[in-house]
Each structure stands twice: as C-alpha cells, then as structure tokens.
Design an enzyme around this catalytic site. Structure first.
Site, PDB file in Angstrom:
ATOM      1  N   LYS A 177     -19.302  10.969 -36.864  1.00 58.09           N
ATOM      2  CA  LYS A 177     -20.394  10.341 -37.619  1.00 58.09           C
ATOM      3  C   LYS A 177     -21.385  11.458 -37.919  1.00 58.09           C
ATOM      4  O   LYS A 177     -22.237  11.795 -37.100  1.00 58.09           O
ATOM      5  CB  LYS A 177     -21.039   9.238 -36.767  1.00 58.09           C
ATOM      6  CG  LYS A 177     -21.737   8.135 -37.525  1.00 58.09           C
ATOM      7  CD  LYS A 177     -22.892   8.582 -38.381  1.00 58.09           C
ATOM      8  CE  LYS A 177     -24.113   9.005 -37.638  1.00 58.09           C
ATOM      9  NZ  LYS A 177     -25.133   9.641 -38.533  1.00 58.09           N
ATOM     10  N   GLU A 180     -26.502  11.627 -41.845  1.00 57.96           N
ATOM     11  CA  GLU A 180     -26.522  11.046 -43.196  1.00 57.96           C
ATOM     12  C   GLU A 180     -27.254  11.961 -44.172  1.00 57.96           C
ATOM     13  O   GLU A 180     -27.138  11.816 -45.375  1.00 57.96           O
ATOM     14  CB  GLU A 180     -27.140   9.640 -43.178  1.00 57.96           C
ATOM     15  CG  GLU A 180     -28.598   9.544 -42.715  1.00 57.96           C
ATOM     16  CD  GLU A 180     -28.742   9.463 -41.199  1.00 57.96           C
ATOM     17  OE1 GLU A 180     -28.043  10.188 -40.469  1.00 57.96           O
ATOM     18  OE2 GLU A 180     -29.601   8.678 -40.749  1.00 57.96           O
ATOM     19  N   ARG A 181     -28.030  12.926 -43.617  1.00 56.00           N
ATOM     20  CA  ARG A 181     -28.772  13.835 -44.499  1.00 56.00           C
ATOM     21  C   ARG A 181     -27.924  15.014 -44.955  1.00 56.00           C
ATOM     22  O   ARG A 181     -28.246  15.665 -45.946  1.00 56.00           O
ATOM     23  CB  ARG A 181     -30.037  14.326 -43.783  1.00 56.00           C
ATOM     24  CG  ARG A 181     -31.015  13.175 -43.542  1.00 56.00           C
ATOM     25  CD  ARG A 181     -32.311  13.660 -42.960  1.00 56.00           C
ATOM     26  NE  ARG A 181     -32.248  13.754 -41.508  1.00 56.00           N
ATOM     27  CZ  ARG A 181     -33.267  14.097 -40.735  1.00 56.00           C
ATOM     28  NH1 ARG A 181     -34.420  14.397 -41.277  1.00 56.00           N
ATOM     29  NH2 ARG A 181     -33.135  14.154 -39.433  1.00 56.00           N
ATOM     30  N   CYS A 285     -32.122  24.421 -32.749  1.00 63.16           N
ATOM     31  CA  CYS A 285     -32.502  23.992 -31.402  1.00 63.16           C
ATOM     32  C   CYS A 285     -32.721  25.202 -30.507  1.00 63.16           C
ATOM     33  O   CYS A 285     -33.256  25.070 -29.422  1.00 63.16           O
ATOM     34  CB  CYS A 285     -31.447  23.072 -30.814  1.00 63.16           C
ATOM     35  SG  CYS A 285     -29.929  23.932 -30.452  1.00 63.16           S
TER      36      CYS A 285
END
Ligand code: NAD
Length: 500
Positions: A177, A180-181, A285
């Site tokens: 998954k 979505e960006r 990160c």
C-alpha cells in the site's frame, strides 16, 4: 517531464485495475503544483480481493525452491538496472527530490534486492547433532503467508524495496500500500516484477489511504505488517495490527541531532551538515534537524552553514544543478512555515528565513536556520520535516547528549569530531539507533537493520538485514531420535530403464 499524466492502477491477482469509479486523490509534481496523476482510494473490498488472490498464490510460491525464487529476484535486479534512469526520474517527478538523491534511493533499494538474492543462505536454519545421546536438533525457516507493507511519500522507490525483495524471496505473498501522494514508482516496480517472471498474486498493489491501511491492520488473512511513516500513524498501525494478532514493525518519525565538537573539521563538516539538513528539502527520516554546537564552535559553524545554505540553488529536482527542491504539498509547506513562525514566537533567532517562497510555482520553502533554540521549545522537539535547521548551543558534550536523549525519538544522531574518546563517550550514552561519526545521514547498508529506537520504532525486528529475514519468517524446531538400530541395507527397488 511536465505534462505527462500517469495512470495509477492496483495490481490484484496479476491484473492491473484502473480507478473503476473509486474516489481518487490528486498526485502533484511538487516543483510546479501541476496534477500529474490520480490515486484510486481502495476500499476494504479491494483489499479483501487482494488478500484472497495473495492467499491462493502463497502455497505454490512457498513450495517453490528458494533457489528458484532467488533467480526471479536476480532477473528483477537486472531489470531495475536496465530501468534505473526511468525509476530515478519517476521518483523526482512524484516526490520532487533531485536526480542525485533520487538515483541514490533507487541504488539503495537495488542493494536490498541484491541482499535478498542470497536468500538460500539467509534462510538457513540451525542444527546441532547429539544434543543428547542419539538426538539431533534442527531448525527450519518458513515464510509467514500473506504479508503487507504500508509506505511513506519520502522514499517511494526505496522504502517498498526495503521489504518486498526479502519478503518475496523468503516465500511470502506481499501486498504493498504505497503512499497515496507518491504512487507511481510502486506501479513501475510491479510491472518489472511481473516482467521478471514473478507468479500472479505473489506481489499486489492496493493503493489508497486511511481506509486501506486500517483494512490491512484488521484483515484476518494478513500475517505481518511492515509500516514506515509518521510517528502517530506508526503507533496506530502497531496497536491496531497487534490487536488483530499480526506481527508488526512500524518505523516512525525522527528528530535527529548533529553534535558539532570544538575540534570538528569544519571545512568538510559544514557541507555534510548542510546536505543532511536541507537535502531532499529536509524530508528524510535521517535528516539532521538540530545542530547541537558544543563550546566555542557555535558562531563560526552557524555563520558557515548560513553562507552555504543561502548559496543553494533552489529549483525543480529535474533541473540540472538544483540543490534545494520543493516539499511534497502546499499544505506541508504551510506546516513548515508555521513551525518557523512558532520558533520565532518561542524566542529563537531566525538567522536565515525561508518563509517567502523562493519560487512562484511549486511548493518551495527556502533554507532556514533558527538559532538560540532551547530544549523546551517545540521546534527543538517536534519533527518539522522541511528545510529548517534548529541550533542549540551547549557548553559540553554531556549537555549535548542530555539534550539529544530528552527527545522522545531515537532514530539517528551524528557527531563531528576527530576525538575518538569523545566518540566512544557519546556512543555509549546516546539514545539513538543509527549513529554517524562525521557522517550526517547515517543510513545503514542493506545487510544491516534500519535501526530506529524509542518513538522512532515500534516492534522488535527492524526492516532490512537479518532482522528483515527474521521478520518475514518463522521457525520450526525439530528434535529427532531413531528408535531402532540400522539393520541390513533395505531392499530398495531400483528404477527400471523406462523409469516406471
Ligand atoms: P504518513 O504517516 O503520513 O503516511 C505513511 C503511510 O500511512 C501512507 O501510506 C499513508 O497512506 C498512511 N496514513 C497516513 N495517515 C494515516 C491515518 N491517519 N491512518 C492510517 N493510515 C494513514 O507519513 P508520510 O508523511 O508519508 O512520511 C513521512 C514520515 O515518515 C516522517 O515522519 C518520516 O520521519 C517518516 N519516515 C520514517 C522512516 C524510518 O525509517 N523511521 C523512513 C521514512 C519516513
């Protein structure tokens, strides 16, 4: 680059599916603000179909000898090399980072595929003969079943590749998954996996947002979930997935200190610090987001960083020479600007101010330095995820360590010094899982774990390295003894010439 509108599809049971009337979310080129694609927001029903198809693919795939599974990954690796430039450009298009960073992320991802090609050795169990008289003890590693990964926007190619090669080579069926960006790189990875000969259903893509994520955490057919993203969502996924009986690893946010000692070699440290703080627009990160200046070094280091940062060429990642690229969305730019306002209100000195957009189009924020930041300020503690460097001035290394350890996060920490004793003192005390000595982005290689601790990680086994292999497998441990003495050689039937 501009003007190309991509189709984002799901991959379920080896077939590509368009949006089919699903709600969608716009994907932007962050350098222009132009809509370049629409991500379908998959439903629980889509996820359920993907899990069923993956479940059907799992048995035959797990029964495929590990050498054959690895061979498909070798082919995948060759295809990644052949399509390296296209993958790099896709990352730049959907994420905004420059070609050097985008190429770096594709390379780091390929290194995990290379690591996973060694699965015949990596998956070996252990054995010990004669644990008691005439008794042998052996362990075997098995894949888990259907597993899923939920990934962030900031490394759309590398983060899926942190886990998919390892999970698949170990014999699992894997559902991705993507963010979505930034869904485009994942679609290309799926195409290349099919081209490499991966059987249908072993790799699936279910695009979407929150609904798809919660469905993954709750689905009874999924055995393990690997998550990478922000801290609140990591905690949510860890708790929800664990409550539904899944093995979960959730890699979360960060607030990494870069400690500069008085003896640091500033000529080389400064460009390294600038690259850590502002590279990829601060959206890593492992970005160094707090500079902790020890003793008398502060004025000089702040001045030099200011000079280097203000000289950065601001521009789209796909333009030659761009050094400061856009952040991911307009809303994120507002959040970053809000943190600069907040820092000023909290009493920090804005030495370099990036609030005025350095370009009219796109989602750019200029390089920013907040000096005289104190430990209790929110800009010292919260992840900003933009090109903003906070400077904390301290008197000693112990004070620098104390500041760093007060953070709830524990992803990475760097120290700039030539003093080995200081390095040792710091390493033994600092609470961070990835350490850099004169290295501002302390990214472990594929054969080591990506090792955040504290609130930067929820779970036990990290992504990549041997931890990754353990995460995606489980053991059976067998104890064997034979009850009769070997008799005369049994009368084994030899096959006839016809093989009958
Ligand atoms: P994010 O948490 O917004 O999104 C990550 C994933 O979670 C996406 O797939 C998204 O669809 C999903 N998601 C988002 N909101 C959700 C919600 N409310 N409920 C359920 N699912 C949700 O993270 P991001 O902005 O895409 O990525 C940036 C963050 O990821 C930063 O905090 C960064 O530090 C972190 N990150 C950590 C690592 C690491 O190794 N520790 C690596 C890369 C990025």
């Amino acid at each position: 680059m501009q003007g190309t509108k991509q189709e984002v599809r799901n991959l379920i049971a080896g077939r590509w599916e368009g949006a089919n009337g699903h709600a969608t979310e716009a994907v932007y080129d962050p350098a222009t603000g132009e809509v370049i694609a629409e991500t379908p927001l998959s439903t629980r029903e889509d996820l359920d179909r993907a899990v069923k198809a993956a479940g059907a693919a799992f048995g035959p795939w797990a029964a495929t000898p590990v050498t054959e599974r690895a061979r498909i990954l070798f082919r995948f690796k060759m295809l990644l090399e052949e399509n390296f430039g296209e993958l790099r450009d896709l990352v730049t298009l959907e994420n905004g980072k420059d070609a050097k960073d985008a190429g770096g992320e594709v390379r780091r991802g390929i290194e995990v595929v290379e690591f996973a090609c060694g699965m015949p050795s990596l998956m070996m169990g252990e054995s010990q003969r004669d644990v008691a008289r005439g008794i042998d003890n052996v362990s075997y590693r098995y894949p888990l079943g259907v597993v899923a990964a939920i990934t962030p926007f900031n490394f759309p190619c590398m983060v899926p590749l942190w886990t998919l090669p390892v999970a698949i080579a170990a014999g699992n069926a894997y559902i991705l998954k993507p963010s979505e960006r930034t869904p485009l790189s994942a679609v290309r990875l799926g195409e290349l996996l099919l081209e490499a000969g991966l059987p249908e259903g072993v790799f699936s893509i279910v695009n979407g947002g929150r609904e798809a994520v919660d469905a993954i955490c709750e689905h009874p057919g999924i055995k393990a979930v690997s998550f990478v993203g922000s801290q609140p969502v990591a905690k949510h996924v860890y708790e929800l997935g664990s409550a539904h009986g899944k093995r979960v690893q959730a890699l979360a946010g960060a607030k990494n200190s870069m400690i500069v000692m008085p003896d640091a070699v500033l000529e080389q440290a400064v460009p390294n610090i600038v690259s850590s703080a502002y590279g990829n627009a601060g959206e890593r990160c492992l970005a160094g987001s707090v500079l902790v200046a020890v003793g008398g070094v502060a004025d000089e280091v702040v001045e030099k960083i200011g000079e280097a940062a203000s000289a950065m060429k601001v521009g789209p990642g796909y333009e030659e020479g761009s050094e400061l690229t856009p952040v991911i969305r307009d809303s994120h730019r507002e959040k970053v600007r809000g943190y600069i306002d907040l820092g000023e209100e909290e009493g920090a000195t804005v030495v370099l101010d990036g609030r005025q957009p350095p370009r009219e189009e796109g989602f750019f924020v200029g390089p920013t330095i907040l000096d005289n930041v104190k430990g209790e300020m929110r800009v010292a503690r919260e992840e900003i995820f933009g090109p903003v460097l906070s400077v904390v001035r301290v008197a000693s290394l112990d004070e620098a360590i104390e500041f760093t350890n007060a953070s709830p996060f524990g992803n990475a920490c760097s120290i700039y010094t030539e003093n080995g004793a200081a390095v040792r003192h710091w390493r033994e005390r600092v609470e961070a899982g990835m350490l850099g000595v004169n290295v501002g982005v302390a990214a472990p290689m594929a054969f080591f774990p990506f090792n955040g601790i504290k609130d930067s990680f929820y779970g036990d086994l990290h992504a990549t390295g041997k931890d990754g292999v353990r995460f995606f497998t489980e053991n059976k441990v067998e104890v064997t003894r034979w009850l009769s003495e070997p008799g005369p050689t049994p009368d084994v039937q030899r096959p006839t010439e016809t093989g009958a």
